[in-house]
Write a protein that holds these residues in place. Structure first.
Motif, mmCIF file in Angstrom:
data_model
loop_
_atom_site.group_PDB
_atom_site.id
_atom_site.type_symbol
_atom_site.label_atom_id
_atom_site.label_comp_id
_atom_site.label_asym_id
_atom_site.label_seq_id
_atom_site.Cartn_x
_atom_site.Cartn_y
_atom_site.Cartn_z
ATOM 1 N N ARG A 621 1.188 -1.317 -0.342
ATOM 2 C CA ARG A 621 0.223 -0.512 -0.321
ATOM 3 C C ARG A 621 0.892 1.633 -0.053
ATOM 4 O O ARG A 621 1.726 1.064 0.151
ATOM 5 N N ASP A 622 0.033 2.040 -0.331
ATOM 6 C CA ASP A 622 1.130 3.573 -0.628
ATOM 7 C C ASP A 622 1.464 3.347 1.096
ATOM 8 O O ASP A 622 0.793 3.662 1.635
ATOM 9 N N GLY A 623 2.575 4.760 0.511
ATOM 10 C CA GLY A 623 3.455 4.786 2.469
ATOM 11 C C GLY A 623 2.911 6.066 2.414
ATOM 12 O O GLY A 623 2.105 7.072 2.024
ATOM 13 N N ILE A 624 2.592 6.321 3.955
ATOM 14 C CA ILE A 624 2.128 7.532 4.809
ATOM 15 C C ILE A 624 2.458 8.553 4.072
ATOM 16 O O ILE A 624 2.075 9.963 3.800
ATOM 17 N N ASN A 625 3.699 8.612 3.487
ATOM 18 C CA ASN A 625 4.152 10.238 2.337
ATOM 19 C C ASN A 625 4.423 9.921 0.990
ATOM 20 O O ASN A 625 5.309 10.567 0.376
ATOM 21 N N ALA A 626 3.844 9.141 0.836
ATOM 22 C CA ALA A 626 3.857 8.782 -0.458
ATOM 23 C C ALA A 626 3.530 9.617 -1.380
ATOM 24 O O ALA A 626 2.887 10.313 -2.251
ATOM 25 N N ASP A 627 2.005 11.296 -1.181
ATOM 26 C CA ASP A 627 1.951 12.029 -2.075
ATOM 27 C C ASP A 627 3.185 12.802 -1.717
ATOM 28 O O ASP A 627 2.813 14.377 -2.216
ATOM 29 N N ARG A 628 4.753 12.939 -1.132
ATOM 30 C CA ARG A 628 5.662 13.407 -0.835
ATOM 31 C C ARG A 628 7.219 12.939 -1.812
ATOM 32 O O ARG A 628 7.386 13.318 -2.519
ATOM 33 N N ALA A 629 6.721 11.239 -1.299
ATOM 34 C CA ALA A 629 8.072 11.344 -1.506
ATOM 35 C C ALA A 629 7.236 9.408 -2.449
ATOM 36 O O ALA A 629 6.701 8.999 -2.167
ATOM 37 N N ALA A 630 7.236 9.809 -3.473
ATOM 38 C CA ALA A 630 6.192 8.746 -4.304
ATOM 39 C C ALA A 630 6.331 7.460 -4.314
ATOM 40 O O ALA A 630 5.469 6.353 -4.232
ATOM 41 N N ARG A 631 7.843 6.690 -4.231
ATOM 42 C CA ARG A 631 8.099 6.303 -3.893
ATOM 43 C C ARG A 631 8.036 5.182 -2.133
ATOM 44 O O ARG A 631 8.410 3.894 -2.143
ATOM 45 N N ASP A 632 7.526 6.161 -1.432
ATOM 46 C CA ASP A 632 7.016 5.331 -0.209
ATOM 47 C C ASP A 632 5.879 4.323 -0.202
ATOM 48 O O ASP A 632 4.769 4.943 -0.672
ATOM 49 N N TYR A 633 6.096 3.051 0.530
ATOM 50 C CA TYR A 633 5.058 2.089 0.003
ATOM 51 C C TYR A 633 5.337 1.377 0.848
ATOM 52 O O TYR A 633 6.277 1.006 2.337
ATOM 53 N N LYS A 634 4.837 0.675 1.746
ATOM 54 C CA LYS A 634 4.569 -0.034 3.502
ATOM 55 C C LYS A 634 3.841 -1.980 2.459
ATOM 56 O O LYS A 634 3.312 -2.101 2.157
ATOM 57 N N LYS A 635 5.140 -2.603 3.182
ATOM 58 C CA LYS A 635 4.462 -3.824 2.836
ATOM 59 C C LYS A 635 3.713 -4.622 4.480
ATOM 60 O O LYS A 635 4.910 -4.462 5.058
ATOM 61 N N GLU A 636 2.619 -5.276 3.819
ATOM 62 C CA GLU A 636 2.020 -5.874 5.472
ATOM 63 C C GLU A 636 1.674 -7.718 4.529
ATOM 64 O O GLU A 636 1.949 -7.735 3.582
ATOM 65 N N ILE A 637 1.893 -8.179 5.736
ATOM 66 C CA ILE A 637 1.420 -9.582 5.666
ATOM 67 C C ILE A 637 -0.219 -9.826 6.372
ATOM 68 O O ILE A 637 0.457 -10.074 7.933
ATOM 69 N N ILE A 638 -1.025 -9.370 6.113
ATOM 70 C CA ILE A 638 -2.605 -9.859 7.320
ATOM 71 C C ILE A 638 -3.555 -10.737 6.633
ATOM 72 O O ILE A 638 -3.620 -11.110 6.332
ATOM 73 N N PRO A 639 -4.440 -11.319 8.142
ATOM 74 C CA PRO A 639 -5.147 -12.470 7.369
ATOM 75 C C PRO A 639 -6.335 -11.651 6.757
ATOM 76 O O PRO A 639 -6.502 -10.029 7.228
ATOM 77 N N VAL A 640 -6.841 -11.992 6.205
ATOM 78 C CA VAL A 640 -8.048 -11.596 5.402
ATOM 79 C C VAL A 640 -8.605 -11.685 5.690
ATOM 80 O O VAL A 640 -9.456 -12.772 6.472
ATOM 81 N N PRO A 641 -10.220 -10.226 6.563
ATOM 82 C CA PRO A 641 -10.546 -10.214 7.810
ATOM 83 C C PRO A 641 -11.774 -11.433 7.045
ATOM 84 O O PRO A 641 -12.505 -11.562 5.845
ATOM 85 N N ALA A 642 -12.340 -12.092 7.845
ATOM 86 C CA ALA A 642 -13.719 -12.660 7.830
ATOM 87 C C ALA A 642 -14.692 -11.572 7.424
ATOM 88 O O ALA A 642 -15.517 -13.051 6.180
ATOM 89 N N ASP A 643 -15.218 -11.172 7.328
ATOM 90 C CA ASP A 643 -16.158 -10.403 6.725
ATOM 91 C C ASP A 643 -16.143 -10.230 5.278
ATOM 92 O O ASP A 643 -17.077 -10.005 4.685
ATOM 93 N N ARG A 644 -15.273 -10.586 4.524
ATOM 94 C CA ARG A 644 -14.485 -10.222 3.750
ATOM 95 C C ARG A 644 -14.315 -9.097 3.244
ATOM 96 O O ARG A 644 -14.112 -8.368 1.510
ATOM 97 N N LYS A 645 -14.436 -8.085 3.511
ATOM 98 C CA LYS A 645 -14.816 -6.454 3.138
ATOM 99 C C LYS A 645 -12.809 -5.385 3.579
ATOM 100 O O LYS A 645 -12.652 -5.968 4.918
ATOM 101 N N VAL A 646 -12.630 -5.169 2.435
ATOM 102 C CA VAL A 646 -11.308 -4.784 3.038
ATOM 103 C C VAL A 646 -11.218 -3.376 2.370
ATOM 104 O O VAL A 646 -11.439 -2.872 1.353
ATOM 105 N N LYS A 647 -10.092 -2.473 3.567
ATOM 106 C CA LYS A 647 -10.473 -0.543 2.930
ATOM 107 C C LYS A 647 -9.168 -0.257 2.708
ATOM 108 O O LYS A 647 -8.148 -1.370 3.220
ATOM 109 N N VAL A 648 -9.056 -0.032 1.131
ATOM 110 C CA VAL A 648 -8.012 0.741 0.414
ATOM 111 C C VAL A 648 -8.146 1.997 0.372
ATOM 112 O O VAL A 648 -8.749 2.451 -0.048
#
Length: 662
Positions: A621-648
């Protein structure tokens, strides 16, 4: 006398009106309806669940002998059929396609006919002829009429020249204007696909399919009424070698007709895709359905995949002890990189053959292709060669056999820059010749796909898109993120795109600048990652250089892992010109991508297509400073929510990409 004349005119009009007869056909879900009226001319109108798609629109075809197919037509037979089947679709965005439609076939006196086909997501029609001898088609006419002055997403040819004759030569890559039909520039041709915004949020995407032995179609608006008409490039009469590095054939004079062809044949489909929701356009199979079936009996040797690409990054590797450039040492470095990441191919783009010679048998002394093929084979990496159009065409059989015998896996053929009948014939000859020698072909510098990839599945990709290569020179006023969230609903309706993404230098809007030797992308790093899911591309480039990728191990591993062909595709959400989200399935894994324009955006994705069970999600996902430095990103490994709803949540020009697995 005046009264008598008026009476006669009224009677003649009455006879003409009485002679007209209408025929109707509905789609399987009964939402789409076409009405075909046959009389002095042939017209059709199209509605979707009460919404007008096209007003009564005349269609005809004029032959050189003076006959007009569609004028004063006499119906001899009308047949209706309902078809429900599936089509296998290797090297595509799904393994099989539902082919469910209702069809109405007209036979007219004079040995010609018309076929109308209605799917739930659109309509197509085509002319047919049953004439003993060859025929010459002077023109194919139509007036695609609208009752309202709808806005369009229209791509002009990228030629600014004054006449249509000069505009026929173009590279078929251009951003869209968003204007009403009557405001479109009548002095410029428009390329397909073209999208019209209908009432009630519905959309109409116009394109063509099964384009064989015939020129491609442009559109133009010549009147102040909301209407579009087709324009076709006449057949070349006088040509000369020239253009880019002497690799093109420039048309100096054209014939007075558009095609000389067999008298018994089916002509290309005119395709009208209709959507109720924009996301339906992002997963459309119409062109593939309408294409001619596969002509290659054994295609087990066709291997889609990714390509480490040299040209966009200008061979600008670093941290090595040799001089980078078009030489074997540099390409071995690319091969080593590809091998490390399971990337299937390395391409030798323009420069490996002698410049200006237009002869693919003349190789520069710095390159030994056989050595590179052998080295690549030892590393499980195949070699693909770039070829200019004329150099490839002038001795096609010899060239293809020579490099096939050497072990080369395919060609990227470039700079056709036309779609008259001669060039379309070249595409089929190239596909057939390469298939015989088990070679893939990527057609660059050419019009949109029209289904040739179904007929010859070794045609593994097409350009016809204003891809990332343009970031080497596009002005800082150009808006690439806007284009990226437009093409999934327009250009991609026609088929795969050789867009060539993967930039590791990324820029926010105000920081972008065109730098030819060290180019950058517009938008965030995650925007680039997500395009590997969003864009259909069975042969997909990694455009940046291996040195940059080696500094970006997480991102490189992620994009190298993403498949290029799919078992299933699910269009999740989207609005043309704003954002798009698509999920694709391959093997045991799902991949999900989302893109936005320059507006920061938060969307909720419904992953209920996963079904039951526990899933993990590796996401970028876009990093918190991606609006300033476009290369900023965050990698995460998380469980898929049981309700299958993901906020992007996406930054301006941002993106989001994930791999989902058990």
């Amino acid at each position: 006398m005046k009264l008598k004349a008026l009476i006669m005119l009224f009677l003649m009009g009455s006879v003409s009106l009485m002679a007209q007869k209408s025929y109707q056909l509905q789609s399987p879900d009964k939402k789409l309806q076409v009405v075909v009226t046959v009389g002095d001319d042939i017209r059709f109108s199209l509605t979707h669940d009460g919404t007008e798609v096209l007003a009564a629109s005349p269609i005809s075809m004029t032959l050189q002998d003076g006959s007009v197919l569609g004028a004063n037509s006499k119906v001899s037979k009308v047949l209706k059929a309902a078809v429900d089947k599936t089509i296998p679709s290797p090297f595509y965005k799904k393994t099989e396609i539902e082919d469910t439609y209702n069809e109405m076939t007209f036979a007219f006196r004079g040995n010609y006919g018309l076929v109308f086909r209605l799917y739930n997501d659109g309509m197509a029609y085509r002319f047919t002829t049953k004439m003993k001898n060859d025929i010459i088609v002077v023109n194919e006419e139509a007036g695609y009429n609208f009752s309202s002055d709808h806005k369009t997403f229209a791509p002009y040819v990228n030629s600014q020249k004054a006449t249509f004759e000069e505009q026929f030569m173009n590279s078929f890559e251009q951003p869209y204007v968003h204007e009403p039909i009557t405001k479109l520039d009548s002095k410029r041709l428009m390329i397909l696909p073209l999208l019209v915004e209908l009432d009630g949020g519905k959309k109409l995407c116009i394109t063509e399919a099964d384009l064989e032995d015939y020129p491609g179609m442009f559109l133009n608006n010549l009147t102040d009424k909301p209407a579009l008409k087709p324009v076709f490039a006449p057949y070349p009469k006088v040509k000369k070698q020239g253009g880019h590095n002497n690799l093109q054939m420039l048309v100096e004079e054209r014939e007075g007709y558009i095609a000389k062809t067999k008298g018994t044949r089916a002509f290309p489909w005119r395709v009208f895709v209709v959507s109720e929701d924009d996301k339906q356009l992002a997963d459309c199979d119409m062109v593939y359905r309408l294409a001619s079936p596969c002509r290659v009996q054994d295609f087990s040797w066709i291997k889609p995949g990714k390509v480490a690409w040299d040209w966009w990054n200008d061979w600008n590797i670093y941290g090595v002890d040799f001089r980078a450039g078009i030489n074997n040492e540099t390409y071995k470095y690319y091969i080593d990189f590809a091998s490390e990441h399971g990337i299937e191919y390395v391409i030798l783009d323009e420069g490996w053959s002698v410049n200006l010679a237009a002869d693919l048998m003349q190789v520069i002394p710095e390159i030994n292709i056989q050595e590179l093929v052998n080295y690549g084979k030892s590393k499980n990496v195949g070699i693909i060669l770039w070829a200019g159009y004329h150099a490839f065409d002038r001795d096609m059989e010899k060239v293809v056999k020579h490099y096939s015998d050497m072990g080369v896996k395919g060609f990227k053929v470039d700079f056709m820059d036309r779609d008259d009948q001669e060039i379309i014939d070249f595409l089929y000859r190239g596909a057939e010749t390469c298939a015989r020698y088990k070679m893939m072909v990527d057609y660059h510098g050419i019009c949109k796909p029209t289904g040739l990839q179904r007929t010859y599945p070794n045609v593994i990709n097409y350009e016809g898109v204003h891809g990332l290569e343009n970031m080497k020179w596009a002005a800082n006023t150009y808006d690439m993120p806007l284009y990226d969230v437009t093409i999934p609903f327009v250009r991609m309706v026609a088929g795969p795109m050789d867009y060539t993404q993967g930039a590791m230098r990324n820029a926010i809007r105000k920081n972008y600048a065109p730098i030819n030797t060290e180019p950058m992308s517009q938008g965030t790093r995650c925007h680039q990652l997500a395009t590997y899911v969003i864009f259909e591309s069975p042969l997909n480039m990694l455009c940046d250089n291996p040195s940059n990728y080696r500094r970006e191990a997480e991102c490189t591993e992620f994009i190298a892992d993403i498949p290029t062909v799919w078992d299933k595709t699910v269009a999740l959400d989207g609005k043309i010109g704003e954002y798009v989200a698509i999920a694709r399935h391959h093997g045991d894994n799902w991949y999900v991508g989302a893109l936005t324009n320059w507006d920061a955006r938060e969307v909720e994705l419904d992953l209920s297509f996963l079904g039951d069970g526990n899933y993990k999600m590796e996401l970028f996902r876009d990093g918190i400073n991606a609006d300033r430095a476009a290369r900023d990103y965050k990698k995460e490994i998380i469980p898929v929510p049981a309700d299958r709803k993901v906020k992007v949540k996406m930054a301006p020009g941002g993106g989001w990409a994930a791999k989902i697995y058990r």
